[in-house]
Design a protein around this motif. Structure first.
Motif, PDB file in Angstrom:
ATOM      1  N   ILE A 145      -7.209  -3.561   1.332  1.00 19.81           N
ATOM      2  CA  ILE A 145      -5.792  -3.349   1.923  1.00 19.81           C
ATOM      3  C   ILE A 145      -5.833  -2.666   3.244  1.00 19.81           C
ATOM      4  CG2 ILE A 145      -5.056  -3.048  -0.690  1.00 19.81           C
ATOM      5  CD1 ILE A 145      -5.178  -0.023  -0.402  1.00 19.81           C
ATOM      6  N   ARG A 196      -9.640   0.268   2.586  1.00 21.85           N
ATOM      7  CA  ARG A 196      -9.984  -1.185   3.067  1.00 21.85           C
ATOM      8  C   ARG A 196     -11.167  -1.519   2.584  1.00 21.85           C
ATOM      9  NH1 ARG A 196      -7.928  -5.924   4.612  1.00 21.85           N
ATOM     10  NH2 ARG A 196      -9.576  -6.985   6.368  1.00 21.85           N
ATOM     11  N   HIS A 241      -3.786 -12.611  -3.286  1.00 20.60           N
ATOM     12  CA  HIS A 241      -5.552 -12.518  -3.223  1.00 20.60           C
ATOM     13  C   HIS A 241      -5.989 -13.581  -2.360  1.00 20.60           C
ATOM     14  CE1 HIS A 241      -9.620 -11.651  -4.319  1.00 20.60           C
ATOM     15  NE2 HIS A 241      -9.693 -12.832  -4.744  1.00 20.60           N
ATOM     16  N   THR A 247      -5.115 -12.850   1.358  1.00 19.17           N
ATOM     17  CA  THR A 247      -5.617 -11.448   2.042  1.00 19.17           C
ATOM     18  C   THR A 247      -6.795 -10.878   1.302  1.00 19.17           C
ATOM     19  OG1 THR A 247      -4.487 -10.272  -0.011  1.00 19.17           O
ATOM     20  CG2 THR A 247      -3.076 -10.856   1.789  1.00 19.17           C
ATOM     21  N   TYR A 283      -7.199  -9.237  -0.936  1.00 22.31           N
ATOM     22  CA  TYR A 283      -6.994  -7.887  -1.561  1.00 22.31           C
ATOM     23  C   TYR A 283      -7.317  -7.807  -3.175  1.00 22.31           C
ATOM     24  CZ  TYR A 283      -3.697  -5.938   1.935  1.00 22.31           C
ATOM     25  OH  TYR A 283      -3.136  -5.452   3.182  1.00 22.31           O
ATOM     26  N   ASN A 284      -7.726  -6.774  -3.479  1.00 17.99           N
ATOM     27  CA  ASN A 284      -8.484  -6.481  -4.794  1.00 17.99           C
ATOM     28  C   ASN A 284      -7.260  -6.858  -5.883  1.00 17.99           C
ATOM     29  OD1 ASN A 284      -8.291  -4.627  -7.434  1.00 17.99           O
ATOM     30  ND2 ASN A 284     -10.366  -4.645  -6.728  1.00 17.99           N
ATOM     31  N   THR A 339       0.774  -1.278   0.173  1.00 11.98           N
ATOM     32  CA  THR A 339      -0.240   0.097  -0.016  1.00 11.98           C
ATOM     33  C   THR A 339       0.999   1.137   0.003  1.00 11.98           C
ATOM     34  OG1 THR A 339      -1.907  -1.271   1.096  1.00 11.98           O
ATOM     35  CG2 THR A 339      -1.596   1.444   1.335  1.00 11.98           C
TER      36      THR A 339
END
Length: 253
Positions: free
Chosen positions: A52, A47, A232, A235, A237-238, A24
């Motif tokens: 994130i 987030r 991904h 986490t 995450y995108n 990030t």
């Protein structure tokens, strides 16, 4: 397991699935030259939008804000501020003024009671506080020394300064950290493993799992798209965020 008040544990529990990472930070650099420390409101928005979190400064500032919202006194602590070895954590206080060490940056599993008078204070090795390791702690004045004992017999230690950091100094150190970007991506998170919790780490295009049975090094991956999928998976995450950031990191390798 040492007792932690439910109201402190409840705030900590909000961060159970929050990784610590430098992706990030690098992403902010890609958008704004030199980078900057984000406000907590912006962290929450990121987030929600991308899944994130951030580095130890992001997580500690966020945790401090959550403690404040819950009416719990807390303050930042750290060591080697404004250096490449800078680290920051949080001390939360219960209703009697006893202290609880809270370190999201190192992905601790739960807060650690550190004051005399608390059950088993400074006793033997403790399980359930640090992924894939037992800990033992002692206080020396305003320093907290933590010994880590891993299943392969490896032992290490870390010393934390317990003196409260003024918020202006904390934010200055945070800004310095966010402007310092290293060429190696880093992400650490706690993941379920068998009947417990393991520590999964991605660093410099390698990944490994620290478990109660020892360190498990995972097969090397050749392509960014493969890393996007595994990051991904661990986490949520995108994927577009991961792809953008990792491809930029790849240029620095």
């Amino acid at each position: 397991m040492l007792h932690v008040p439910n109201y402190i544990q409840a705030v900590w529990g909000k961060f159970d699935d929050f990784p610590m990472e430098t992706l990030t930070k690098f992403w902010i650099h890609l958008q704004e030259e030199d980078g900057r420390q984000r406000e907590v409101t912006e962290m929450r928005e990121h987030r929600e939008q991308f899944g994130i979190t951030g580095n130890c400064f992001d997580l500690s500032l966020w945790l401090l804000d959550e403690f404040k919202r819950a009416g719990i006194s807390a303050y930042p602590i750290g060591h080697h501020l404004e250096s490449e070895h800078a680290h920051i954590a949080v001390i939360a206080l219960d209703s009697e003024g006893k202290r609880y060490f809270c370190d999201l940056g190192d992905q601790w599993l739960r807060p650690l009671p550190i004051d005399a008078g608390q059950e088993n204070y400074g006793g033997g090795r403790l399980k359930g506080y640090f992924p894939a390791a037992e800990i033992q702690f002692e206080k020396h004045g305003e320093q907290l020394e933590v010994q880590y004992y891993r299943p392969n017999g490896k032992a290490s230690r870390q010393i934390f300064e317990l003196t409260p950091i003024l918020m202006r100094d904390c934010l200055k150190a945070a800004e310095h950290s966010q402007k310092t970007v290293k060429p190696h991506p880093l992400l650490e998170c706690r993941i379920p493993y068998k009947s417990g919790v393991a520590h999964w780490e991605f660093y410099n295009w390698e990944s490994f799992l620290s478990t109660e049975e020892g360190l498990i090094k995972e097969p090397a991956l050749k392509y960014v798209d493969q890393w996007v999928e595994i990051l991904h998976f661990h986490t949520r995450y995108n994927k577009q965020f991961l792809e953008v950031v990792l491809k930029e990191y790849e240029k620095l390798a």
